[in-house]
Each structure stands twice: as C-alpha cells, then as structure tokens.
Design a protein around this motif. Structure first.
Motif, PDB file in Angstrom:
ATOM      1  N   VAL A 147       0.852  -1.190   0.000  1.00 19.17           N
ATOM      2  CA  VAL A 147       0.000   0.000   0.000  1.00 19.17           C
ATOM      3  C   VAL A 147       0.889   1.242   0.000  1.00 19.17           C
ATOM      4  O   VAL A 147       1.944   1.276   0.636  1.00 19.17           O
ATOM      5  CB  VAL A 147      -0.963   0.021   1.202  1.00 19.17           C
ATOM      6  N   HIS A 148       0.454   2.258  -0.724  1.00 14.71           N
ATOM      7  CA  HIS A 148       1.229   3.481  -0.851  1.00 14.71           C
ATOM      8  C   HIS A 148       1.357   4.158   0.522  1.00 14.71           C
ATOM      9  O   HIS A 148       0.361   4.415   1.195  1.00 14.71           O
ATOM     10  CB  HIS A 148       0.549   4.416  -1.850  1.00 14.71           C
ATOM     11  N   GLU A 149       2.580   4.448   0.920  1.00 12.92           N
ATOM     12  CA  GLU A 149       2.836   4.962   2.268  1.00 12.92           C
ATOM     13  C   GLU A 149       2.064   6.235   2.589  1.00 12.92           C
ATOM     14  O   GLU A 149       1.597   6.433   3.712  1.00 12.92           O
ATOM     15  CB  GLU A 149       4.334   5.241   2.442  1.00 12.92           C
ATOM     16  N   ALA A 150       1.926   7.118   1.601  1.00 10.30           N
ATOM     17  CA  ALA A 150       1.267   8.397   1.864  1.00 10.30           C
ATOM     18  C   ALA A 150      -0.218   8.222   2.185  1.00 10.30           C
ATOM     19  O   ALA A 150      -0.840   9.127   2.747  1.00 10.30           O
ATOM     20  CB  ALA A 150       1.432   9.331   0.663  1.00 10.30           C
ATOM     21  N   TYR A 151      -0.799   7.081   1.825  1.00 11.81           N
ATOM     22  CA  TYR A 151      -2.221   6.844   2.066  1.00 11.81           C
ATOM     23  C   TYR A 151      -2.488   6.267   3.447  1.00 11.81           C
ATOM     24  O   TYR A 151      -3.608   6.371   3.955  1.00 11.81           O
ATOM     25  CB  TYR A 151      -2.800   5.886   1.018  1.00 11.81           C
ATOM     26  N   GLY A 152      -1.492   5.607   4.028  1.00 13.97           N
ATOM     27  CA  GLY A 152      -1.675   4.991   5.332  1.00 13.97           C
ATOM     28  C   GLY A 152      -1.114   3.581   5.357  1.00 13.97           C
ATOM     29  O   GLY A 152      -0.474   3.124   4.415  1.00 13.97           O
ATOM     30  N   SER A 153      -1.377   2.887   6.435  1.00 14.38           N
ATOM     31  CA  SER A 153      -0.820   1.560   6.664  1.00 14.38           C
ATOM     32  C   SER A 153      -1.776   0.475   6.178  1.00 14.38           C
ATOM     33  O   SER A 153      -2.962   0.730   5.929  1.00 14.38           O
ATOM     34  CB  SER A 153      -0.572   1.366   8.161  1.00 14.38           C
ATOM     35  N   PRO A 154      -1.279  -0.769   6.072  1.00 19.00           N
ATOM     36  CA  PRO A 154      -2.195  -1.879   5.768  1.00 19.00           C
ATOM     37  C   PRO A 154      -3.340  -1.983   6.771  1.00 19.00           C
ATOM     38  O   PRO A 154      -4.475  -2.275   6.387  1.00 19.00           O
ATOM     39  CB  PRO A 154      -1.279  -3.104   5.817  1.00 19.00           C
ATOM     40  N   ALA A 155      -3.049  -1.736   8.046  1.00 17.45           N
ATOM     41  CA  ALA A 155      -4.112  -1.803   9.056  1.00 17.45           C
ATOM     42  C   ALA A 155      -5.171  -0.738   8.792  1.00 17.45           C
ATOM     43  O   ALA A 155      -6.373  -0.982   8.989  1.00 17.45           O
ATOM     44  CB  ALA A 155      -3.521  -1.633  10.451  1.00 17.45           C
ATOM     45  N   GLU A 156      -4.768   0.444   8.341  1.00 15.44           N
ATOM     46  CA  GLU A 156      -5.750   1.501   8.060  1.00 15.44           C
ATOM     47  C   GLU A 156      -6.606   1.157   6.851  1.00 15.44           C
ATOM     48  O   GLU A 156      -7.803   1.478   6.816  1.00 15.44           O
ATOM     49  CB  GLU A 156      -5.025   2.827   7.850  1.00 15.44           C
ATOM     50  N   LEU A 157      -6.018   0.477   5.850  1.00  8.13           N
ATOM     51  CA  LEU A 157      -6.829   0.033   4.720  1.00  8.13           C
ATOM     52  C   LEU A 157      -7.807  -1.049   5.164  1.00  8.13           C
ATOM     53  O   LEU A 157      -8.983  -1.050   4.772  1.00  8.13           O
ATOM     54  CB  LEU A 157      -5.939  -0.485   3.594  1.00  8.13           C
ATOM     55  N   ARG A 158      -7.362  -1.972   5.994  1.00 10.27           N
ATOM     56  CA  ARG A 158      -8.279  -2.992   6.519  1.00 10.27           C
ATOM     57  C   ARG A 158      -9.395  -2.345   7.335  1.00 10.27           C
ATOM     58  O   ARG A 158     -10.557  -2.777   7.261  1.00 10.27           O
ATOM     59  CB  ARG A 158      -7.500  -4.000   7.351  1.00 10.27           C
ATOM     60  N   ARG A 159      -9.075  -1.328   8.101  1.00 14.22           N
ATOM     61  CA  ARG A 159     -10.102  -0.646   8.891  1.00 14.22           C
ATOM     62  C   ARG A 159     -11.120   0.034   7.975  1.00 14.22           C
ATOM     63  O   ARG A 159     -12.322   0.027   8.248  1.00 14.22           O
ATOM     64  CB  ARG A 159      -9.449   0.378   9.820  1.00 14.22           C
ATOM     65  N   LEU A 160     -10.644   0.615   6.878  1.00 12.35           N
ATOM     66  CA  LEU A 160     -11.556   1.211   5.887  1.00 12.35           C
ATOM     67  C   LEU A 160     -12.531   0.153   5.377  1.00 12.35           C
ATOM     68  O   LEU A 160     -13.749   0.361   5.341  1.00 12.35           O
ATOM     69  CB  LEU A 160     -10.736   1.805   4.744  1.00 12.35           C
ATOM     70  N   VAL A 161     -11.994  -1.006   4.973  1.00 14.56           N
ATOM     71  CA  VAL A 161     -12.831  -2.063   4.413  1.00 14.56           C
ATOM     72  C   VAL A 161     -13.812  -2.578   5.458  1.00 14.56           C
ATOM     73  O   VAL A 161     -15.009  -2.759   5.181  1.00 14.56           O
ATOM     74  CB  VAL A 161     -11.952  -3.200   3.862  1.00 14.56           C
ATOM     75  N   ASP A 162     -13.323  -2.800   6.666  1.00 15.37           N
ATOM     76  CA  ASP A 162     -14.172  -3.323   7.739  1.00 15.37           C
ATOM     77  C   ASP A 162     -15.293  -2.342   8.075  1.00 15.37           C
ATOM     78  O   ASP A 162     -16.453  -2.738   8.272  1.00 15.37           O
ATOM     79  CB  ASP A 162     -13.307  -3.591   8.969  1.00 15.37           C
ATOM     80  N   THR A 163     -14.966  -1.059   8.143  1.00 15.29           N
ATOM     81  CA  THR A 163     -15.975  -0.038   8.417  1.00 15.29           C
ATOM     82  C   THR A 163     -17.025  -0.009   7.312  1.00 15.29           C
ATOM     83  O   THR A 163     -18.227   0.098   7.578  1.00 15.29           O
ATOM     84  CB  THR A 163     -15.316   1.345   8.553  1.00 15.29           C
TER      85      THR A 163
END
Length: 562
Positions: free
Chosen positions: A160-176
C-alpha cells in the motif's frame, strides 16, 4: 510452484524469495543484521529462510544495486527504500460479511490521496452509505514513485502506498465499509509498471515482452508462469488479506492475452466460494466474449460516456469524433445493446474494426458513467460536467445513468455538484518530471482548444504540489440540492429497479430526433422499464407511459408498465 514475496514459516521466521533469472547471485540484506547469500533454485528463483518476522526491514542486493522486494507488502522510505515484513493480524469486526449481489451495485470512484488517505475515506463512509451508494471503488493504492499520483504508475503492486496509510488503516476502511453495508472495490493495474522505481527489468528481463509495447512501456509477459503468478497472487491478496469485494482490471487490452484473463478469473472464483466477489474489466477492444459467462461481471462502458459527453457538451475533438455523427442513434444502440462499436471501424483506432456483438448480453454486464478519473482528469484542465453543460441537461443525464439497468458509477464529488477540477498530478523529479510535463502538453495538441502552443502552456504542471491541492474535491455551491437529487434517484433505483434486475433484457431503443432517445427493458419480474431523454435545444415529444415514476422537467421521464 514458487511464489513471490515473504512467506511466514509455520514454526516462526520467514522464507524470503525473489525471481531473478538474470542475476549471477542475490544477497538478502536485513536492517541491523549481516547480509546473507540466497540459494538459487530452479528457473531463476532465489530463496533463504531466516528467523526474523513481522516488522523486519529487508531488501535484496544484486551486484552493486540494492532493490526492494517487488512483492513487498509494506515499504519504508518509498519505492526505493526498505521492504518491511508485514503484520497480518487484524481484529475484523464484520468477519461474516459476504458482499452484495452485483445487481445492487452503485459505485463511487474515489482517490484516497485527495480525500486524506485511508483514514479520510473511512470518515466519509457513513455519508456515502446514507446517500444510497452501495460500493466505493478505490483508485490504485499500490506503491508508486513520490508522494502524489493517480496510482497507475505503480511499481510495487503488493505494497500500500505509504502516503495513504498503513495496511491496518486500509483494513479498517474495508471493515468499516462492510459494517455500513458498503462493498469495496479496488482498481488494479496489471498491464505495465511505472517509470520510477521499477527494478524488475534489471534482473528479470523475461518479466516483460521485448516484442510488445504499451503506451506506458514494455508489456508484461503473462504467458510466463512466474509473471502470471505475480499478478494472480496479487489479486488474491487484496481479496483475501484485505477482504476487498471486487477488482477493476485497468486497460486489459494492453495485456493482450485473453487466456490469462480467463485463467485468472477462474482461479479467483475457485479460491473464494461463498462470497460475492466482483471482477470488472476496462477494455478498449469491447470484447464481448469476456462477458459471456460468470468469469467477469462487467466492463466499463466508455461508449456510454463518450456519446453522452457529445450530447451534453457538443465536443467532438479527438476520440469524441467517433461519436459525433448521429449521437442519438448511437445512444439508442448503447442502451439497447451495450457497446456502440461492435466491429465497426473507428477513426480513433486508425479505422480498424473495434468491438464485437454485444446485444445478447444483459444490461448489467456494462458499467455506465458520466464522469470518472479518466474522463475528468485526462482533460487538460480537469473540468467536470457541472462546468461544461447546463443544469437541466446534467440532471436529465444523471437520471438516465441512475435509472437505466446498466450498473452506474459516479466520481467523487459528483453527487455534491462539485466544480473542483480533477487534474493529472504526479510527483516526479528532474528529467522524468520534464518529460511528463512536456508529454502531457503535447498530448493535447490534437484538441482544437489546445492547438496553439500558448494554450498548451496553460495546462497545469503535473508535478506541482498546487496541481494536487487543486484537485481535492469540495462540495459545489448548490451541494444540498444535488445531494437530495441523487438520494431521490438512488432510492427509486433500489425500490423500483434493483429487485428485478436479475434476468433483465433489452426490448429496444430508438432515436426520437437528433438528441432524444427512448429505451425499454423487460425486467426479471416481467414488467417493462421505460426511459426517455431529450438533450436537445428544441423540445422533443417524449413518451411517458401511463404512470411515470420519475420526471425531470421536459428532458427525462421513467416509467414501469405491465
């Protein structure tokens, strides 16, 4: 078969791997530890087992060159920096989510960077769901050179592109999103690599096909097993590890290998039973054969956009010239049969035939849109339709988009009447920045408005931070009215149309003049959905059925009849 990327070992530790058939040797470098030579196995694969686990920073050295893992899951210091062993544990709050049926899909395409990264997109999800949208589609999030970009110049597609956030933040987006009833789609790019940070060619020349070129560089050689494995496993990673619900495959015509596409889709389907996983193509070739069965759900229908753009704006330069003649008849064919070009010669393709017959396909095999990142961002000044046509025409076109059986896609800000441009932006430097800037301006020489070099000089510099900042969407002055309009249309779509989309077929469509069309579809419950639209200067007499359920002035009407 060997697979790309680091693999956690059952007893602890990690197996590091790299396909480097052109390298005489590969050394694994771990930050804070001694370097170690990797063992060469069959077919150019190198591997080494180590005790290190999540959080370990590592890279490979080939001769004098240090390179990141091309299947790195996390990067530290950008695409030229260290790869990092990921932490994969995540406390999913909605692990039983299985997705939504394809017929329910209403897509909103978003660029994570302009919305404040993964966390910024997550904050917007409740409002998106409340509007009646059922899915977001993220533009590519794989790592690319610099901080700013559209994502189509990615070079590390697993990270995942660093400027967008971490893998955990992408997972949190999907989960939300799942908790709100929203699906999440991801745009993936398997047809080329970007110019900044692509080291693969230096040690694995066979990753690319020297005889085939794309507009962005050498074509990927997906007929070779390690290359095919690289992309299929990438798709499975997003769908499994991040619980993404659907993938949009960018510009598959540039891959030029339908057999690979079919095999990839079949493997994905077999690997994820019991879930609604949706696979969507972008394909300039209008290849109806890829849509004939359940392998792919749909294709982006550029033909719908292009003819609607001509009718809404009167623009006929460049590729719009293919749709300038008899646009109402072309729109009628699009609504009745899906593709407009089904084997006819196309001036934009040097007169060569484009497309194949599509009338036998259900309307849900096509994703329709009035705007998207390409059709806004690839304009020289990034204007949206709200700045290019009058409100009555735009409202009628929006009603057609949301009340016809093709699957609708919106572009971020569209449902708020945003007039903010979406410009082409990058973060390249030195000679590459100069080449991108000048190449961008030369590209528009074929458009009438930019034939003059002085006019082209006004095109924003893609590498300027101000170009990115100007592209952050802001609600329009009449945002509340647009929001209410979209909510009403989407409510009607979900109540009157979506429950009966499965099994829908076209009855037919006809032009009523130079800019008016009527179309009908037999829905799955046996009723008939009709729509009529008039985008002309002089009012046309529109049919309306006995009981229209939506009208927009004299420009649009929709009805359902037994």
């Amino acid at each position: 078969m060997s697979r790309w990327g680091p693999e956690p070992l059952p007893g602890g530790g990690t197996r590091f791997r790299l396909w480097a058939p052109d390298a005489d040797g590969v050394t694994l470098e771990i930050d804070g530890a001694d370097a170690a030579a990797m063992e060469r196995g069959d077919d150019g694969w190198y591997a080494l087992d180590r005790a290190e686990g999540p959080g370990t920073r590592y890279r490979f050295r080939i001769g004098a060159q240090a390179v990141p893992d091309p299947a790195s899951r996390v990067q530290s210091g950008g695409v030229h920096g260290w790869s990092v062993m990921p932490e994969t544990a995540f406390d999913w709050q909605y692990p039983d989510w299985r997705g939504r049926a394809w017929e329910e899909t209403v897509l909103l395409e978003v660029h994570a960077g302009t919305l404040g990264g993964f966390a910024g997109v997550t904050e917007r999800l409740p409002a998106i769901a409340a509007a009646g949208i059922t899915a977001i589609e993220l533009m590519p999030v794989g790592a690319f050179g610099g901080m700013r970009g559209w994502g189509y110049d990615g070079v590390l597609p697993y990270a995942v592109h660093e400027a967008y956030g971490s893998p955990a933040e992408l997972r949190r987006l999907v989960d939300t999103a799942h908790g709100l009833g929203l699906s999440v789609f991801l745009d993936v790019v398997y047809n080329h690599f970007g110019p900044d940070g692509n080291y693969l060619g230096a040690y694995a020349a066979d990753f690319f096909d020297a005889e085939v070129h794309t507009p962005w560089g050498g074509a990927v050689a997906v007929e070779r097993a390690p290359v095919a494995r690289f992309f299929v496993d990438n798709a499975l990673m997003w769908l499994r590890d991040y619980r993404i619900d659907g993938l949009r495959f960018d510009a598959v015509h540039a891959i030029g290998n339908p057999a690979f596409l079919d095999a990839m889709a079949a493997e994905i389907r077999a690997a994820l039973p019991g879930r609604h996983v949706h696979l969507v193509l972008e394909n300039e070739e209008n290849d109806a054969a890829r849509l004939r069965d359940a392998a792919f759900d749909a294709q982006w229908n550029d033909d719908f956009h292009n003819v609607m753009h001509v009718l809404l704006t009167g623009e006929t330069s460049a590729y719009y010239a293919d749709f300038a003649d008899r646009p109402a008849e072309r729109l009628a064919r699009c609504l009745a049969e899906g593709f407009i070009y089904q084997g006819e010669g196309s001036a934009n393709h040097d007169g060569k035939p484009r497309g194949s017959p599509s009338a036998h396909l259900p309307p849900t095999r096509f994703v329709a849109f009035l705007q998207n990142h390409d059709q806004v961002g690839n304009r020289a000044l990034g204007e949206r339709l709200v700045s290019l046509t009058d409100p009555s025409r735009l409202r009628a076109a929006t009603a057609l988009l949301l009340l016809c059986p093709q699957i609708p896609l919106l572009f971020m800000g569209e449902d708020e009447g945003s007039a903010t441009p979406f410009l082409f932006f990058t973060d390249f430097h030195d000679e590459l920045a100069d080449a991108v800037r000048e190449g961008r301006r030369k590209e528009f020489a074929k458009f009438d408005a930019f034939a003059d070099p002085a006019a082209r000089a006004r095109i924003p510099d893609p590498n300027a931070a101000a170009t990115f900042e100007a592209s952050v969407p802001k609600p329009g002055e009449d945002a509340d009215a647009w929001r209410a309009f979209y909510r009403e249309l989407l409510m009607l779509r979900h109540e009157r149309i979506v429950p009966h989309l499965a099994g829908a077929t076209a009855v037919g469509a006809q032009a009523l003049g130079e800019a008016a069309v009527v179309a009908r579809w037999r829905l799955g419950d046996g009723t008939t959905l009709g729509v009529a639209i008039d985008l002309g200067d002089e009012p046309a007499a529109l049919p309306g059925g006995a009981d229209p359920f939506f009208t927009e002035g004299e420009r649009f009407v929709a009805w359902i009849e037994p």
